[in-house]
Design a protein around this motif. Sequence first.
Motif, PDB file in Angstrom:
ATOM      1  N   CYS A  18       0.815  -1.219   0.000  1.00 57.24           N
ATOM      2  CA  CYS A  18       0.000   0.000   0.000  1.00 57.24           C
ATOM      3  C   CYS A  18       0.847   1.267   0.000  1.00 57.24           C
ATOM      4  O   CYS A  18       1.999   1.260   0.408  1.00 57.24           O
ATOM      5  CB  CYS A  18      -0.879   0.041   1.250  1.00 57.24           C
ATOM      6  SG  CYS A  18      -2.098  -1.256   1.368  1.00 57.24           S
ATOM      7  N   VAL A  19       0.214   2.339  -0.414  1.00 55.80           N
ATOM      8  CA  VAL A  19       0.760   3.682  -0.272  1.00 55.80           C
ATOM      9  C   VAL A  19      -0.362   4.560   0.286  1.00 55.80           C
ATOM     10  O   VAL A  19      -1.522   4.411  -0.100  1.00 55.80           O
ATOM     11  CB  VAL A  19       1.298   4.237  -1.617  1.00 55.80           C
ATOM     12  CG1 VAL A  19       0.226   4.264  -2.693  1.00 55.80           C
ATOM     13  CG2 VAL A  19       1.894   5.625  -1.431  1.00 55.80           C
ATOM     14  N   LEU A  20      -0.013   5.443   1.212  1.00 58.42           N
ATOM     15  CA  LEU A  20      -0.956   6.408   1.753  1.00 58.42           C
ATOM     16  C   LEU A  20      -0.800   7.710   0.977  1.00 58.42           C
ATOM     17  O   LEU A  20       0.321   8.184   0.784  1.00 58.42           O
ATOM     18  CB  LEU A  20      -0.672   6.650   3.246  1.00 58.42           C
ATOM     19  CG  LEU A  20      -1.481   7.762   3.920  1.00 58.42           C
ATOM     20  CD1 LEU A  20      -2.982   7.471   3.892  1.00 58.42           C
ATOM     21  CD2 LEU A  20      -0.990   7.971   5.357  1.00 58.42           C
ATOM     22  N   VAL A  21      -1.930   8.276   0.533  1.00 57.56           N
ATOM     23  CA  VAL A  21      -1.921   9.554  -0.170  1.00 57.56           C
ATOM     24  C   VAL A  21      -2.735  10.560   0.650  1.00 57.56           C
ATOM     25  O   VAL A  21      -3.919  10.336   0.921  1.00 57.56           O
ATOM     26  CB  VAL A  21      -2.493   9.433  -1.596  1.00 57.56           C
ATOM     27  CG1 VAL A  21      -2.547  10.806  -2.273  1.00 57.56           C
ATOM     28  CG2 VAL A  21      -1.655   8.464  -2.426  1.00 57.56           C
ATOM     29  N   ILE A  22      -2.078  11.654   1.046  1.00 54.63           N
ATOM     30  CA  ILE A  22      -2.719  12.732   1.796  1.00 54.63           C
ATOM     31  C   ILE A  22      -2.933  13.903   0.834  1.00 54.63           C
ATOM     32  O   ILE A  22      -1.990  14.387   0.216  1.00 54.63           O
ATOM     33  CB  ILE A  22      -1.846  13.184   2.991  1.00 54.63           C
ATOM     34  CG1 ILE A  22      -1.559  12.017   3.938  1.00 54.63           C
ATOM     35  CG2 ILE A  22      -2.504  14.354   3.727  1.00 54.63           C
ATOM     36  CD1 ILE A  22      -2.763  11.445   4.643  1.00 54.63           C
ATOM     37  N   VAL A  23      -4.187  14.350   0.722  1.00 60.55           N
ATOM     38  CA  VAL A  23      -4.578  15.353  -0.264  1.00 60.55           C
ATOM     39  C   VAL A  23      -4.935  16.686   0.401  1.00 60.55           C
ATOM     40  O   VAL A  23      -5.886  16.766   1.185  1.00 60.55           O
ATOM     41  CB  VAL A  23      -5.796  14.860  -1.087  1.00 60.55           C
ATOM     42  CG1 VAL A  23      -6.219  15.903  -2.120  1.00 60.55           C
ATOM     43  CG2 VAL A  23      -5.510  13.525  -1.745  1.00 60.55           C
ATOM     44  N   ASP A  24      -4.157  17.728   0.120  1.00 60.00           N
ATOM     45  CA  ASP A  24      -4.523  19.135   0.300  1.00 60.00           C
ATOM     46  C   ASP A  24      -5.063  19.541   1.668  1.00 60.00           C
ATOM     47  O   ASP A  24      -6.061  20.254   1.756  1.00 60.00           O
ATOM     48  CB  ASP A  24      -5.554  19.541  -0.768  1.00 60.00           C
ATOM     49  CG  ASP A  24      -5.092  19.289  -2.176  1.00 60.00           C
ATOM     50  OD1 ASP A  24      -3.903  18.992  -2.380  1.00 60.00           O
ATOM     51  OD2 ASP A  24      -5.924  19.364  -3.090  1.00 60.00           O
ATOM     52  N   VAL A  25      -4.393  19.170   2.721  1.00 57.60           N
ATOM     53  CA  VAL A  25      -4.819  19.576   4.067  1.00 57.60           C
ATOM     54  C   VAL A  25      -4.106  20.892   4.372  1.00 57.60           C
ATOM     55  O   VAL A  25      -3.151  20.939   5.144  1.00 57.60           O
ATOM     56  CB  VAL A  25      -4.495  18.480   5.107  1.00 57.60           C
ATOM     57  CG1 VAL A  25      -5.073  18.861   6.469  1.00 57.60           C
ATOM     58  CG2 VAL A  25      -5.025  17.135   4.653  1.00 57.60           C
ATOM     59  N   GLN A  26      -4.576  21.967   3.750  1.00 52.36           N
ATOM     60  CA  GLN A  26      -3.825  23.215   3.680  1.00 52.36           C
ATOM     61  C   GLN A  26      -4.557  24.430   4.207  1.00 52.36           C
ATOM     62  O   GLN A  26      -5.776  24.535   4.084  1.00 52.36           O
ATOM     63  CB  GLN A  26      -3.491  23.514   2.217  1.00 52.36           C
ATOM     64  CG  GLN A  26      -2.654  22.508   1.528  1.00 52.36           C
ATOM     65  CD  GLN A  26      -2.617  22.797   0.048  1.00 52.36           C
ATOM     66  OE1 GLN A  26      -3.135  22.007  -0.728  1.00 52.36           O
ATOM     67  NE2 GLN A  26      -2.009  23.906  -0.349  1.00 52.36           N
ATOM     68  N   GLY A  27      -3.771  25.363   4.698  1.00 51.19           N
ATOM     69  CA  GLY A  27      -4.180  26.720   4.990  1.00 51.19           C
ATOM     70  C   GLY A  27      -5.530  26.863   5.649  1.00 51.19           C
ATOM     71  O   GLY A  27      -5.951  26.064   6.476  1.00 51.19           O
ATOM     72  N   LYS A  28      -6.235  27.928   5.248  1.00 46.78           N
ATOM     73  CA  LYS A  28      -7.531  28.249   5.834  1.00 46.78           C
ATOM     74  C   LYS A  28      -8.568  27.173   5.556  1.00 46.78           C
ATOM     75  O   LYS A  28      -9.422  26.896   6.386  1.00 46.78           O
ATOM     76  CB  LYS A  28      -8.036  29.594   5.310  1.00 46.78           C
ATOM     77  CG  LYS A  28      -7.212  30.770   5.761  1.00 46.78           C
ATOM     78  CD  LYS A  28      -7.724  32.064   5.161  1.00 46.78           C
ATOM     79  CE  LYS A  28      -6.789  33.207   5.529  1.00 46.78           C
ATOM     80  NZ  LYS A  28      -7.178  34.454   4.875  1.00 46.78           N
ATOM     81  N   LEU A  29      -8.492  26.557   4.389  1.00 48.50           N
ATOM     82  CA  LEU A  29      -9.472  25.544   4.030  1.00 48.50           C
ATOM     83  C   LEU A  29      -9.473  24.393   5.029  1.00 48.50           C
ATOM     84  O   LEU A  29     -10.525  23.916   5.448  1.00 48.50           O
ATOM     85  CB  LEU A  29      -9.226  25.009   2.623  1.00 48.50           C
ATOM     86  CG  LEU A  29     -10.229  23.962   2.125  1.00 48.50           C
ATOM     87  CD1 LEU A  29     -11.654  24.517   2.127  1.00 48.50           C
ATOM     88  CD2 LEU A  29      -9.847  23.482   0.740  1.00 48.50           C
ATOM     89  N   ALA A  30      -8.302  23.967   5.459  1.00 46.98           N
ATOM     90  CA  ALA A  30      -8.215  22.860   6.417  1.00 46.98           C
ATOM     91  C   ALA A  30      -8.853  23.220   7.753  1.00 46.98           C
ATOM     92  O   ALA A  30      -9.255  22.349   8.508  1.00 46.98           O
ATOM     93  CB  ALA A  30      -6.762  22.451   6.617  1.00 46.98           C
ATOM     94  N   LYS A  31      -8.955  24.511   8.015  1.00 43.26           N
ATOM     95  CA  LYS A  31      -9.537  24.950   9.278  1.00 43.26           C
ATOM     96  C   LYS A  31     -11.039  25.200   9.182  1.00 43.26           C
ATOM     97  O   LYS A  31     -11.723  25.230  10.204  1.00 43.26           O
ATOM     98  CB  LYS A  31      -8.811  26.200   9.763  1.00 43.26           C
ATOM     99  CG  LYS A  31      -7.344  25.924  10.075  1.00 43.26           C
ATOM    100  CD  LYS A  31      -6.655  27.125  10.646  1.00 43.26           C
ATOM    101  CE  LYS A  31      -5.180  26.984  10.833  1.00 43.26           C
ATOM    102  NZ  LYS A  31      -4.625  25.734  11.174  1.00 43.26           N
ATOM    103  N   VAL A  32     -11.573  25.374   7.956  1.00 47.10           N
ATOM    104  CA  VAL A  32     -13.005  25.660   7.816  1.00 47.10           C
ATOM    105  C   VAL A  32     -13.829  24.451   7.372  1.00 47.10           C
ATOM    106  O   VAL A  32     -15.052  24.537   7.321  1.00 47.10           O
ATOM    107  CB  VAL A  32     -13.282  26.853   6.867  1.00 47.10           C
ATOM    108  CG1 VAL A  32     -12.651  28.125   7.398  1.00 47.10           C
ATOM    109  CG2 VAL A  32     -12.842  26.557   5.451  1.00 47.10           C
ATOM    110  N   VAL A  33     -13.170  23.341   7.058  1.00 46.68           N
ATOM    111  CA  VAL A  33     -13.948  22.147   6.719  1.00 46.68           C
ATOM    112  C   VAL A  33     -14.649  21.650   7.980  1.00 46.68           C
ATOM    113  O   VAL A  33     -14.238  21.937   9.106  1.00 46.68           O
ATOM    114  CB  VAL A  33     -13.072  21.027   6.101  1.00 46.68           C
ATOM    115  CG1 VAL A  33     -12.507  21.459   4.752  1.00 46.68           C
ATOM    116  CG2 VAL A  33     -11.980  20.581   7.047  1.00 46.68           C
ATOM    117  N   ARG A  34     -15.702  20.890   7.763  1.00 45.67           N
ATOM    118  CA  ARG A  34     -16.480  20.363   8.890  1.00 45.67           C
ATOM    119  C   ARG A  34     -15.595  19.486   9.784  1.00 45.67           C
ATOM    120  O   ARG A  34     -14.791  18.716   9.297  1.00 45.67           O
ATOM    121  CB  ARG A  34     -17.669  19.553   8.389  1.00 45.67           C
ATOM    122  CG  ARG A  34     -18.700  20.456   7.715  1.00 45.67           C
ATOM    123  CD  ARG A  34     -20.034  19.831   7.483  1.00 45.67           C
ATOM    124  NE  ARG A  34     -20.560  18.929   8.479  1.00 45.67           N
ATOM    125  CZ  ARG A  34     -21.176  19.283   9.618  1.00 45.67           C
ATOM    126  NH1 ARG A  34     -21.306  20.554   9.925  1.00 45.67           N
ATOM    127  NH2 ARG A  34     -21.652  18.365  10.431  1.00 45.67           N
TER     128      ARG A  34
END
Length: 180
Positions: free
Chosen positions: A7-23
């Motif tokens: 397996c490989v783990l892929v982490i997508v776009d946990v960035q900036g302000k968006l990462a703080k405003v997601v549910r």
Amino acid sequence: MLKAEECVLVIVDVQGKLAKVVRQSEQLQHKLHTLVKAAQLFDMPILWLEQIPEKLGATTEEIANILKQSTTPIAKQHFSGWQAEAFQQQLKALGTKQVILAGVETHVCVYQTCRDLLDNGYQTHIVVDAMSSRTEANKQSGIAMMQQHGALITNVESLLFELQHQAQGERFNALLKLIK
């Protein structure tokens, strides 16, 4: 059953302000932290994507600090990570066809990355409690769309115990500490 060495783990776009405003941002950060630390316990390769980091900002500090221990970010311009040449090259070099996918936003970048992975022959496992969107409806529709196209659904705890296979050993004890 998944095997960590396949397996490989892929982490997508946990960035900036968006990462703080997601549910449920705080819960998301915790689940991603657990997922990344566990992948490192399994010596699983990790690919780390960032959407236009010069505009959207870097990966959140909590997640970036642990990712930096084993990988470096891959910048992308498209919503799908597959469209980044560096991502394709690194993924193909690993020689695995099983991808574990997590990040934000579920219905856009995670979804499009998942679709491209599926379309290119990768068995893709989406970790639903380690992904989010700004609205619950968007998250749920993103999950449904990925599942309709063949993605397999899992969650952090189920995934980790599936990879571990047995309730013994030092790694098992370390996983228990991560989960609690």
